[in-house]
Scaffold this motif. Structure first.
Motif, short mmCIF file in Angstrom:
data_model
loop_
_atom_site.label_atom_id
_atom_site.label_comp_id
_atom_site.label_asym_id
_atom_site.label_seq_id
_atom_site.Cartn_x
_atom_site.Cartn_y
_atom_site.Cartn_z
N ARG A 43 0.90 -1.09 -0.02
CA ARG A 43 -0.14 0.07 0.10
C ARG A 43 0.93 1.21 -0.18
N GLY A 44 2.03 1.15 0.57
CA GLY A 44 2.91 2.33 0.75
C GLY A 44 3.56 2.62 -0.64
N ALA A 45 3.82 1.45 -1.16
CA ALA A 45 4.53 1.43 -2.40
C ALA A 45 3.63 2.16 -3.52
N ILE A 46 2.19 1.98 -3.36
CA ILE A 46 1.19 2.37 -4.32
C ILE A 46 1.34 3.87 -4.15
N HIS A 47 1.29 4.40 -3.00
CA HIS A 47 1.37 5.79 -2.85
C HIS A 47 2.70 6.37 -3.00
N GLY A 48 3.85 5.63 -2.88
CA GLY A 48 5.08 6.28 -3.70
C GLY A 48 5.12 6.38 -5.19
N ALA A 49 4.50 5.04 -5.72
CA ALA A 49 4.48 4.95 -7.06
C ALA A 49 3.92 5.98 -7.75
N ALA A 50 2.77 6.66 -7.30
CA ALA A 50 1.77 7.43 -7.69
C ALA A 50 2.36 8.84 -7.49
N LYS A 51 3.16 9.16 -6.48
CA LYS A 51 3.98 10.27 -6.31
C LYS A 51 5.03 10.53 -7.20
N ALA A 52 5.77 9.12 -7.33
CA ALA A 52 6.77 9.23 -8.19
C ALA A 52 6.46 9.73 -9.90
N LEU A 53 5.06 9.27 -10.04
CA LEU A 53 4.46 9.27 -11.53
C LEU A 53 3.94 10.55 -11.63
N GLY A 54 3.89 11.52 -10.50
CA GLY A 54 3.37 12.83 -10.61
C GLY A 54 1.69 12.63 -10.38
N LEU A 55 1.13 11.59 -10.05
CA LEU A 55 -0.28 11.62 -9.98
C LEU A 55 -0.86 12.24 -8.47
N ASP A 56 -1.88 13.10 -8.82
CA ASP A 56 -2.48 13.91 -7.48
C ASP A 56 -3.44 12.59 -7.06
N ASP A 57 -4.09 12.84 -5.67
CA ASP A 57 -4.69 11.92 -5.23
C ASP A 57 -6.02 11.36 -5.91
N ASP A 58 -6.67 12.37 -6.61
CA ASP A 58 -7.86 11.87 -7.37
C ASP A 58 -7.45 11.10 -8.41
N THR A 59 -6.32 11.36 -9.17
CA THR A 59 -5.86 10.68 -10.40
C THR A 59 -5.43 9.23 -9.87
N ARG A 60 -4.77 9.18 -8.79
CA ARG A 60 -4.30 7.79 -7.97
C ARG A 60 -5.53 7.01 -7.76
N ARG A 61 -6.49 7.52 -7.26
CA ARG A 61 -7.79 6.70 -6.86
C ARG A 61 -8.60 6.35 -8.12
N ALA A 62 -8.35 7.15 -9.22
CA ALA A 62 -9.17 6.69 -10.61
C ALA A 62 -8.31 5.39 -11.18
N VAL A 63 -7.09 5.44 -10.96
CA VAL A 63 -6.33 4.51 -11.65
C VAL A 63 -6.52 3.23 -10.87
N ILE A 64 -6.46 3.27 -9.27
CA ILE A 64 -6.70 1.97 -8.56
C ILE A 64 -8.46 1.62 -9.08
N GLY A 65 -9.12 2.60 -9.04
CA GLY A 65 -10.63 1.99 -9.46
C GLY A 65 -10.48 1.34 -10.73
N GLN A 66 -10.05 1.76 -11.74
CA GLN A 66 -9.91 1.21 -13.06
C GLN A 66 -9.31 -0.30 -13.01
N VAL A 67 -8.16 -0.34 -12.38
CA VAL A 67 -7.70 -1.57 -12.41
C VAL A 67 -8.34 -2.63 -11.74
N THR A 68 -8.79 -2.25 -10.46
CA THR A 68 -9.53 -3.21 -9.75
C THR A 68 -10.88 -3.48 -10.48
N LYS A 69 -11.73 -2.79 -10.96
CA LYS A 69 -12.89 -3.07 -11.81
C LYS A 69 -12.58 -4.05 -12.83
N LYS A 70 -11.30 -3.57 -13.70
CA LYS A 70 -11.03 -4.29 -14.84
C LYS A 70 -10.62 -5.94 -14.59
N THR A 71 -9.64 -5.73 -13.38
CA THR A 71 -9.06 -6.99 -13.09
C THR A 71 -9.90 -8.08 -12.25
#
Length: 151
Positions: free
Chosen positions: A7-35
């Protein structure tokens, strides 16, 4: 890697990729829904496979992975054997943490070592390493026997 670290790595990865909180949550939502068929947007609600899927997606997007702590591999074959057996126990799911400090704590408990005696396989005497290797082998044998009964 424990789920908390994932979970910490997810937050670190989002930060490293320059994703804001809403974008990070959107990516998590897309991945979990698709997979997995259910949309989750909070890392606290993710299971280990879901966390791994999100981390895989971040790697696909260019994240290079968490910074790994590096330690020199031991020059002593028996110490390497202890570390390899510890890793095998992690793969069996018998232990939570693969880190060296978890191994050191197990050695201390298993052999009732006082605080002033080292529990680091890289610094232990050969006869002590033999005892540790034998104990780890016995543990692995028990796990394999339990696994064979369950099949």
């Amino acid at each position: 890697m424990s789920i908390q670290k994932m979970r910490g790595a997810i937050h670190g990865a989002a930060k490293a990729l320059g994703l804001d909180d809403d974008t990070r949550r959107a990516v998590i939502g897309q991945v979990t829904k698709k997979t997995f068929g259910t949309e989750k947007t909070s890392t606290t609600r993710l299971t280990e496979p879901e966390c791994q899927a999100v981390l895989d997606e971040f790697q696909r997007r260019g994240w290079t992975g968490p910074k790994k702590k590096f330690w020199k591999e031991s020059d002593r074959p028996k110490a390497r054997k202890v570390h390899a057996q510890w890793g095998e126990l992690k793969r069996f799911g018998a232990i939570e943490a693969k880190e060296r400090k978890a191994l050191h704590a197990w050695i201390r408990r298993q052999f009732n070592l006082p605080a002033n005696v080292t529990a680091d396989p890289d610094m232990m005497a050969e006869d002590d390493l033999d005892r540790v290797i034998d104990a780890l082998k016995a543990w692995i044998r028990r796990l394999k026997a339990e696994q064979a009964k369950g099949e």
